[in-house]
Design a protein around this motif. Structure first.
Motif, PDB file in Angstrom:
ATOM      1  N   ASP A   1       0.664  -1.212  -0.039  1.00 12.52           N
ATOM      2  CA  ASP A   1       0.028   0.059  -0.010  1.00 12.52           C
ATOM      3  C   ASP A   1       0.941   1.119   0.224  1.00 12.52           C
ATOM      4  OD1 ASP A   1      -2.446  -1.459   0.243  1.00 12.52           O
ATOM      5  OD2 ASP A   1      -2.125  -1.629   2.259  1.00 12.52           O
ATOM      6  N   THR A   2       0.410   2.105  -0.895  1.00 12.14           N
ATOM      7  CA  THR A   2       1.310   3.267  -1.162  1.00 12.14           C
ATOM      8  C   THR A   2       0.416   4.600  -0.749  1.00 12.14           C
ATOM      9  OG1 THR A   2       2.748   2.179  -2.570  1.00 12.14           O
ATOM     10  CG2 THR A   2       2.934   4.584  -2.588  1.00 12.14           C
ATOM     11  N   THR A   3       0.934   5.464   0.359  1.00 12.89           N
ATOM     12  CA  THR A   3       0.224   6.586   0.561  1.00 12.89           C
ATOM     13  C   THR A   3       0.872   7.799  -0.210  1.00 12.89           C
ATOM     14  OG1 THR A   3      -0.364   5.666   2.597  1.00 12.89           O
ATOM     15  CG2 THR A   3      -0.699   8.253   2.414  1.00 12.89           C
ATOM     16  N   ARG A   4       0.468   8.312  -1.269  1.00 13.15           N
ATOM     17  CA  ARG A   4       1.247   9.341  -1.914  1.00 13.15           C
ATOM     18  C   ARG A   4       1.623  10.487  -1.186  1.00 13.15           C
ATOM     19  NH1 ARG A   4       3.158   7.246  -6.402  1.00 13.15           N
ATOM     20  NH2 ARG A   4       1.847   6.069  -7.670  1.00 13.15           N
TER      21      ARG A   4
ATOM     22  N   ASP B   1       6.167   9.757   0.094  1.00 16.85           N
ATOM     23  CA  ASP B   1       5.192   8.598   0.107  1.00 16.85           C
ATOM     24  C   ASP B   1       5.420   7.444   1.341  1.00 16.85           C
ATOM     25  OD1 ASP B   1       4.183   9.611  -2.341  1.00 16.85           O
ATOM     26  OD2 ASP B   1       5.040   7.859  -3.521  1.00 16.85           O
TER      27      ASP B   1
END
Lengths: 193, 491
Positions: B335-338, B358
């Motif tokens: 999961d990548t949180t920008r 990120d």
């Protein structure tokens, strides 16, 4: 008949299921086709193409995600393909301007109807209009928009940003010439069209 | 109003947007009938019901015939005697012809025959002018009945007046053996079975006269009857057909039995992938999906004729094929949180840009999943077989047949993607059909009683058609081999 039953019947080639599917989803898909095509005749052609593809590929629908979302995606793709045939759309890479989100919109535009919004949006350049539609109305992310339009994700972001600033410009210019009521705005839009 | 709110307003306005469509025209352009009748299923059920009804009727018919077989056997036993009598009858006809010729040489004619019984009180005059006037033949028939009764009386008199010692005079012996059967039209259908066996030796002249008179009467009667036959055979009287001898035919009984059986079979599955994009799913299914077993239940009606070893059977069969998927999975989700770009303006008018990077998080999933799914097949089997005894109460046989599938459904969960299973009861259409399958087998049985027997069958079933459970790109086909145990009840 539940959606699952409807899908199963369409997968087995049942004409009754196909008829039911068309009657259920055609009005909503027609609205999408209308948004991406120039005239009603093209929208009808796009809708027909949409259902041809739906029945052709329904067996590949795995059940992941919403069925309506899957149908809408096909409708958007078919409509874009039709629009491209008539007016090819060219996209340029633009730098996104996130400050636009903080801009103010005159309160006169807080209660616009669908037709009025559409008239307003139609004044955007074609490439910006399409991206704006896909992101703001359909809710696709930039990666998906990029895949659909054959452009980069960054280009999609840039187009959206440009569409927003253009829309704000239109709103502000309308506001500066005294269109401070919804009624006047509608009249002006009609006159412009 | 903030611009962001304005965008929300736009998206809300178009969220459930719809436009008017002429759906009938659209359906027509898509080649879909506007009004669709419910098809397929009802036709199948009607055909199945008709087939079952036909089988039941055939079975009932055979059962009725089977119950009459004892009567037929009785007829069969009687038949040789009747044929003997028929031969005798032919001989007697010849005798009658000879007698009539003799009478013609004397003074008697067929036009008018007067019959008198000297000793008996009864006498009858027969006017048989039929050779000239055929229209009076009915009257003659009635006269003939009178004459017959007279003859019977005369014969009784002869019998009462005769004694065993009279056999010495051979020339006066009167011998008649007669058995006659008539089966004819309504105008002339008397069945005359008169058996006369008279062997007497007459010493007394008066008795001899009496016997001669009786003999004469008999001869006249036979001659008259011959004439009558000739008259009846004339084509110009269509209402009266030729007298026919009764015909007897031996009807071979039908044997009807019911066979109930249960079987366990080993499914031999073939998977085939038609879409390269589905290679990974196909590979996982081929590697991890195992066919467990197939159970089959059947109720069949079996019909054969007489002692013919060939038989035909048909009925209803249900088959359930079980599949098991064992999935061992190990995968990582990222999961990548920008990152967030924040642009603000400082007090002195400079633009301050802050970039937040990120945030990436990884999750690893490992485990083992075992899922089953079942295919339910309803078939109408029909087979032709050969059965023969092998000593004692045992028998062996072999058969070949086809099964018409009229319904296929699925339950359970079938592998669709990694950690993703489709519920077959929801995605399988109830109208799905596998089509025709073929089977062959050998069986060995033992008669328990006159009506029942048990048997064991080894059978192989072949499905030529492929079908898909969830993904149309992955096709599966089956061959089944296994053993069946059955109980046969004969009616």
């Amino acid at each position: 008949m539940t959606t699952e039953e409807l899908i199963a019947r369409c997968k087995s080639g049942d004409a009754q299921g196909q008829s039911c599917l068309v009657r259920t989803y055609a009005p909503r898909l027609m609205a999408i086709c209308r948004r991406y095509t120039k005239d009603p005749a093209s929208a009808q052609d796009a809708l027909q193409e949409t259902f041809i593809n739906v029945f052709k590929y329904i067996n590949s629908y795995s059940g992941k995600g919403s069925f309506e979302g899957w149908l809408k995606r096909i409708a958007v793709n078919c409509s874009l393909a039709f629009a491209k045939k008539v007016h090819p759309v060219y996209f340029v890479d633009e730098t996104p301007d996130s400050a636009l989100q903080m801009s103010e919109v005159p309160d006169a535009y807080s209660n616009l109807g669908k037709e009025e919004i559409m008239s307003l949006m139609k004044r955007l350049p074609e490439s910006l209009y399409v991206v704006f539609n896909l992101v703001v109305i359909e809710g696709y992310n930039h990666r998906e928009v990029g895949e659909m339009l054959g452009i980069t994700e960054g280009s999609s972001r840039g187009s959206l940003s440009r569409a927003r600033s253009k829309l704000i410009e239109i709103l502000q210019s309308e506001n500066s010439i005294g269109l401070d009521t919804k009624k006047n705005f509608s009249a002006k839009i009609s006159a412009l069209n | 109003m903030k611009y962001k709110n304005f965008e929300n307003q736009i998206s809300e306005a178009f969220r459930q947007d719809s436009a008017a469509v002429d759906t009938d025209a659209l359906l027509a352009s898509l080649g879909i009938p506007v009004t669709v009748e419910k098809q397929g299923r009802s036709a199948w059920w009607i055909l199945s019901a008709l087939a079952l009804l036909s089988l039941l009727l055939v079975g009932f018919y055979c059962y009725i015939n089977g119950s009459n077989s004892s009567g037929i056997a009785a007829q069969e036993l009687v038949l040789p005697k009747l044929s003997e009598n028929t031969n005798n009858n032919n001989n007697n006809s010849k005798t009658a012809i000879a007698v009539s010729e003799e009478n013609q040489e004397n003074d008697q004619s067929y036009d008018e025959v007067e019959l008198q019984s000297g000793e008996s009180s009864s006498a009858a005059t027969v006017n048989s002018s039929n050779s000239k006037n055929v229209s009076e033949r009915n009257e003659k028939v009635s006269n003939d009945e009178v004459v017959k009764s007279t003859i019977r009386e005369n014969i009784e008199i002869v019998n009462t007046e005769s004694s065993p010692s009279y056999y010495s005079e051979q020339q006066n012996v009167v011998t008649y053996e007669q058995t006659e059967t008539y089966s004819n039209t309504s105008s002339y259908t008397p069945q005359l079975n008169t058996f006369i066996d008279t062997k007497q030796e007459i010493k007394d002249r008066s008795v001899v006269n009496s016997v001669n008179q009786s003999r004469k009467v008999l001869e006249d009667i036979f001659a008259l009857k011959l004439l009558k036959s000739e008259l009846i055979s004339e084509k110009e009287y269509p209402g009266l057909a030729d007298p026919e001898c009764p015909s007897f035919s031996y009807r071979i009984p039908w044997n009807f039995s019911l066979l109930a059986e249960v079987g366990v079979m080993k499914p031999m599955k073939e998977l085939q992938n038609t879409n390269p994009a589905m290679d990974s799913v196909f590979a996982l299914r081929e590697m991890n999906e195992n066919s467990k077993e197939a159970i089959q239940l059947g109720l069949h009606a079996k019909v054969s004729r007489g002692s013919n070893p060939l038989y035909v059977r048909g009925g209803l069969a249900y088959t359930r094929i079980a599949e098991q998927m064992t999935e061992e999975y190990d995968y990582t989700e990222q999961d990548t949180t920008r990152g967030v770009i924040s642009i603000t303006e400082s007090m002195n008018g400079d633009t301050i840009t802050r970039i937040y990077g990120d945030i990436i998080s990884e999750t690893r999933f490992t485990g083992r999943t075992v899922k089953h799914y079942f295919l339910h097949l309803w078939d109408l089997p029909i087979a032709v077989g050969y059965e023969m005894p092998v000593g004692g109460s045992y028998y062996v046989g072999g058969e070949l047949g086809a099964q018409i599938n009229f319904r296929t459904s699925g339950t359970g969960f079938v592998f669709r993607d990694v950690n993703d299973y489709a519920d077959l009861s929801e995605v399988t259409s109830k109208e799905t059909k596998v089509g025709m399958s073929y089977f062959g087998g050998l069986h060995f049985g033992k008669h328990l009683s006159k009506r029942s027997s048990i048997q064991v069958s080894a059978r192989f079933r072949y499905y030529p058609s492929k079908f898909s459970t969830v993904d149309p790109n992955i096709e599966q086909r089956y061959n089944l081999a296994g053993l069946h145990a059955g109980y046969v009840f004969r009616f």
